[in-house]
Design an enzyme around this catalytic site. Structure first.
Site, mmCIF file in Angstrom:
data_model
loop_
_atom_site.group_PDB
_atom_site.id
_atom_site.type_symbol
_atom_site.label_atom_id
_atom_site.label_comp_id
_atom_site.label_asym_id
_atom_site.label_seq_id
_atom_site.Cartn_x
_atom_site.Cartn_y
_atom_site.Cartn_z
ATOM 1 C CG HIS A 53 -28.625 -8.477 -29.951
ATOM 2 N ND1 HIS A 53 -27.489 -8.974 -30.910
ATOM 3 C CD2 HIS A 53 -29.315 -9.739 -29.953
ATOM 4 C CE1 HIS A 53 -27.668 -10.118 -31.270
ATOM 5 N NE2 HIS A 53 -28.561 -10.492 -30.621
ATOM 6 C CD GLU A 55 -24.854 -4.302 -29.144
ATOM 7 O OE1 GLU A 55 -23.782 -4.729 -29.324
ATOM 8 O OE2 GLU A 55 -25.703 -5.087 -29.007
#
Length: 149
Positions: A53, A55
């Site tokens: 992802h 992040e």
């Protein structure tokens, strides 16, 4: 100043969009100077990695650059409310603030569902809805393209 940070994350989200990944981008930046030290975008399909992802990618790069897993003094802006996995990673990293654009009632883990920071020792400041319309528009365009394509 947050607009510049949000724009950088939106550029990352556009990279994900162009790669046919869910368009989410993230940046890790110095909380005081706003200097961006790491960027990431969704790469779950490209890397065949469910944990890739935006992040997580940005946190990995920030930790490698700073040669530490402790990111006190740094914050993360992401174009979509972090999921529970990403929120927990942000807590483990000890970031000062978690800022995000679009809310995610379905899969978000900060303001919705698991509300991870209500259950962690480290509780960063949370600011949601920054540049929400721009972030939501890119996501809407992506998913509309999937339905119509």
């Amino acid at each position: 100043m947050y607009k510049t940070i949000a724009d950088a994350a939106l550029q990352e989200a556009q990279k994900a969009f162009d790669a046919k990944e869910i368009p989410v981008g993230a940046v890790v930046f110095n909380t005081k100077t706003y200097q961006i030290i790491a960027r990431g975008h969704n790469q779950t399909i490209t890397k065949c990695d469910v944990s890739a992802h935006a992040e997580i990618r940005a946190l990995q790069k920030a930790c490698q650059k700073l040669k530490t897993t402790h990111l006190q003094g740094y914050s993360c802006y992401t174009t979509l409310e972090p999921c529970a996995m990403c929120a927990q990673a942000l807590a483990w990293a000890g970031v000062d603030k978690v800022l995000f654009g679009a809310y995610d009632p379905k899969s978000g883990g900060v303001e919705h569902n698991a509300r991870v920071f209500n259950h962690t020792h480290h509780k960063p400041e949370i600011i949601g809805g920054l540049e929400e319309k721009k972030c939501q528009a890119l996501l809407t365009r992506f998913f509309k393209g999937l339905r119509n394509g």
